[in-house]
Write an enzyme that holds these catalytic residues in place. Structure first.
Site, short mmCIF file in Angstrom:
data_model
loop_
_atom_site.label_atom_id
_atom_site.label_comp_id
_atom_site.label_asym_id
_atom_site.label_seq_id
_atom_site.Cartn_x
_atom_site.Cartn_y
_atom_site.Cartn_z
N HIS A 231 0.80 -1.21 0.00
CA HIS A 231 0.00 0.00 0.00
C HIS A 231 0.84 1.28 0.00
O HIS A 231 0.40 2.31 -0.50
CB HIS A 231 -0.98 -0.02 1.17
N ARG A 338 -10.73 4.39 -1.05
CA ARG A 338 -10.26 3.61 0.11
C ARG A 338 -10.49 4.46 1.35
O ARG A 338 -9.92 5.56 1.44
CB ARG A 338 -8.77 3.29 -0.05
N ARG A 374 -15.51 2.22 -0.48
CA ARG A 374 -15.28 0.87 0.06
C ARG A 374 -15.29 0.92 1.57
O ARG A 374 -14.75 1.85 2.18
CB ARG A 374 -13.93 0.35 -0.45
N GLU A 476 -11.29 -10.36 -5.00
CA GLU A 476 -9.84 -10.30 -4.75
C GLU A 476 -9.35 -11.53 -3.98
O GLU A 476 -8.18 -11.60 -3.63
CB GLU A 476 -9.47 -9.00 -4.03
N ASN A 499 -4.65 -6.77 -7.14
CA ASN A 499 -3.49 -6.75 -6.22
C ASN A 499 -3.58 -7.92 -5.25
O ASN A 499 -2.66 -8.73 -5.12
CB ASN A 499 -3.44 -5.45 -5.41
N ASP A 500 -4.71 -7.99 -4.56
CA ASP A 500 -4.87 -9.09 -3.60
C ASP A 500 -5.13 -10.41 -4.33
O ASP A 500 -4.72 -11.47 -3.85
CB ASP A 500 -6.00 -8.79 -2.61
N ARG A 510 2.30 -9.14 -1.25
CA ARG A 510 2.49 -8.02 -2.17
C ARG A 510 3.38 -6.92 -1.62
O ARG A 510 3.91 -6.10 -2.36
CB ARG A 510 1.13 -7.43 -2.56
N CYS A 547 -9.98 -2.63 -10.56
CA CYS A 547 -9.47 -1.47 -9.83
C CYS A 547 -8.13 -1.77 -9.15
O CYS A 547 -7.62 -0.96 -8.40
CB CYS A 547 -10.48 -0.96 -8.81
#
Ligand code: PEP
Ligand code: MG
Length: 617
Positions: A231, A338, A374, A476, A499-500, A510, A547
């Site tokens: 992140h 986020r 989210r 995800e 990503n996840d 990650r 996304c």
């Protein structure tokens, strides 16, 4: 010494990773100069661009320690805050030990022993228990309790005759300072006192630290720890700060006050650059600025392929201050807001009113464009102090009580967020997105909670979104992708979080620089799961977007669109470049290439097929 021998060994940028950021490929790389005094370090180029400035080394940065008493009813919270900082310190030292193990020789061995000693101290009941007792009995804040305990122990060591034991006193101080640094996450608030364009150099920078960086003062940053898809890297890209993470040997090679170039496109940190390197990079910066200005001209151009397929481009937002940037880049909405920013760098939790105010401002700022909010996605690498150590203590935080699981367990957290979202939804189009969904029942439970919160607000006479906002899920988790048909039946939209999805499919952290080379969204298993999810959404006739960071890298654009996706959400800085790629694209050809790619079993071959397609344009 020949400068060549000064070149530090770091890591290669992961091949085929979304971390190989946009622009890096087409960039004419400045030739690294190798002259006396100059040192070049290599790491993961996670956020493109060039920053040249004066190094501000976190290790040597002053830590402002405030001494104050906490109210008796807040002592338990203060203890929690302290324990969280200890866990974080243990995790950092653990990572440094693992890193030291990769090096050989006496110095590396010595470093290993030293770090092991630090870890033991961080686990020692006498040190940690002593600090806890001070907080508990004297009600002093954690930072001052740490300094008092450390001061006393180190003082005892300093009085000893044995030089070895005296040296242990210094180690204790270092351990204490590490805990304090982790407690005063705000030690970086002093960023705003830095000279413009300072370059932050640190062992580790957390997402919360990054949130405190104002691009007016901070030009870029470089760290020893951190992966390309964590992140912190995402925040750097969002803020447009050039960054290189995972740079082995950086601390010790840079002093505060040194001139440093951070080349985020090529994963290079140049300390005390030669005049030639400075001139090369100044030219490169100008080129990048020119390119960015020319891309901005696309702002009002619709994202339509050459053969007429329309694509909806939205922005991922980390911080409310990015709304203006999103509009300037031509975003048609916020595809992912986020909400973690509301919980960072504070000791308490945000109330409904505060959340409502923040969300309303964003919804109003977007002027009628949809905003996808989210619910809290905390846990794993995303930690916030306001939630205390219950999140850090799990055996395996990435698989533990995080994201939607935490929200469903701590109902007050979820209901406060839902209430704020429902109220902000009365001000403009708002969608609610749920992170880390793995089962249908989680969605149904949230739907039930949403209706209950809506009823409660209506009884109070509060204005809320009418009808209720669409409720979507992040795809995800591999299990969610495989169960996409079932999830599509209970969801209003899908947002695919590559990503996840990549992390959990390949079991690659990650945010971990040591396995960053293995993180690859082009792995056939990841692509198969993306395809599965897109097809399930299309069958159920619900909107589907991507996304994850893949969406913001033009290299992947033909593949994602070729799989049937028509909505992408990405960091605002990536948007113009992706739009430019879409304008050149032939959707039919992209679709055929995507089918060919989906027939492959080897990610190397997939990479080559994609790159060939991109080069042929
Ligand atoms: C993802 O996992 O792809 C995603 C978009 O969410 P985050 O990066 O916030 O985990
Ligand atoms: Mg995610």
């Amino acid at each position: 010494m020949k400068a060549e021998s000064k070149r530090r060994k770091g890591q290669r940028r992961p091949a085929g990773s979304a971390g190989a950021k946009a622009g890096a490929k087409t960039a004419a790389r400045p030739k690294p100069a190798r002259e006396e005094g100059e040192q070049i370090f290599e790491g993961l180029g996670v956020s493109p661009g060039v920053a040249t400035g004066i190094a501000h080394l976190r290790e040597s940065g002053e830590i402002q320690i405030l001494e104050y008493k906490v109210a008796p009813r807040r002592v338990a919270k203060e203890l929690e805050r302290f324990r969280e900082a200890v866990v974080q310190s243990q995790r950092q030292v653990g990572k440094l030990i693992a890193k030291a193990e990769r090096f050989h020789g006496a110095a590396a061995e010595e470093l290993g022993y030293l770090l092991e000693a630090h870890l033991q101290m961080l686990k020692s009941q006498s040190l940690i228990g002593g600090i806890e007792r001070r907080i508990d009995e004297t009600h002093f804040n954690a930072e001052s309790a740490v300094m008092a305990e450390i001061g006393e122990i180190a003082g005892n060591f300093a009085a000893m005759d044995d030089p070895y034991l005296r040296a242990r006193g210094q180690e204790i101080r270092e351990v204490g300072l590490r805990i304090v640094r982790n407690l005063t996450k705000s030690s970086f608030t002093s960023f705003d006192r830095l000279a413009p364009n300072s370059v932050i150099v640190a062992e580790e920078i957390t997402p919360a630290d990054t949130a405190l960086m104002d691009p007016k003062h901070v030009g870029g940053f470089a760290t020893v720890l951190g992966g390309a898809e964590g992140h912190t890297a995402i925040m750097a890209r969002s803020l447009g700060l050039p960054a290189v993470l995972g740079v082995a040997g950086l601390i010790g090679g840079v002093k505060s006050g040194d001139t440093v170039i951070v080349d985020g496109s090529n994963g290079r940190v140049i300390v005390n650059p030669t005049d030639r390197a400075l001139a090369d990079y100044a030219r490169r910066r100008k080129e990048l600025e020119r390119e960015a200005r020319s891309l901005m001209r696309l702002r009002n151009v619709a994202a339509v392929t050459r053969d007429g397929a329309q694509v909806n481009l939205q922005a991922n937002l980390e911080l409310p201050r990015e709304v203006g940037q999103a509009l300037a880049a031509g975003a048609e909405g916020i595809g992912l807001l986020r909400t973690e920013f509301l919980y960072m760098n504070r000791a308490d939790l945000p109330e409904e009113e505060e959340q409502y105010a923040a969300l309303s401002e964003i919804v109003a700022g977007m002027g009628g464009r949809p905003v996808t909010v989210r619910t809290l996605d905390i846990g794993g690498e995303k930690l916030v102090s306001s939630l205390g150590p219950r999140l850090t203590e799990g055996l395996n935080p990435a698989l533990g009580l995080r994201a939607i699981r935490l929200s469903l367990k701590e109902r007050a957290l979820l209901e406060t967020q839902l209430a704020a979202m429902l109220r902000a939804g009365a001000k403009g189009p708002l969608r609610i997105l749920l992170p880390l969904i793995s089962t249908v029942s989680e969605v149904l439970e949230v739907r039930k909670a949403l209706k209950a919160v809506a009823r409660r607000l209506m009884r109070r006479g509060v204005r809320i979104a009418d009808p209720l906002p669409p409720l979507g899920v992040m795809i995800e988790v591999p299990g969610a992708a495989l169960a996409a048909d079932a999830l599509a039946n209970v969801s209003d939209f899908f947002a695919i979080g590559t990503n996840d999805l990549t992390m959990y499919t390949l079991a690659i952290d990650r945010g971990e620089e040591r396995v960053a080379h293995l993180y690859n969204p082009l792995h056939p298993a990841v692509l198969r799961l993306v395809q599965f999810s897109v097809e399930a959404a299309l069958r159920a006739r619900i909107p589907v977007s991507v996304c994850g960071e893949m969406a913001g890298d033009p290299r992947f654009t033909p593949l994602i669109l070729g799989l049937g996706v028509r909505e992408l959400s990405m960091s605002t800085n990536a948007l113009p470049r992706v739009k430019s790629r879409i304008l050149q694209l032939d959707m039919q050809a992209a679709t055929q290439r995507a089918w060919l790619i989906m027939d492959q079993v080897d990610s190397g071959r997939i990479s080559a097929l994609l790159d060939d397609f991109n080069e042929a344009r």
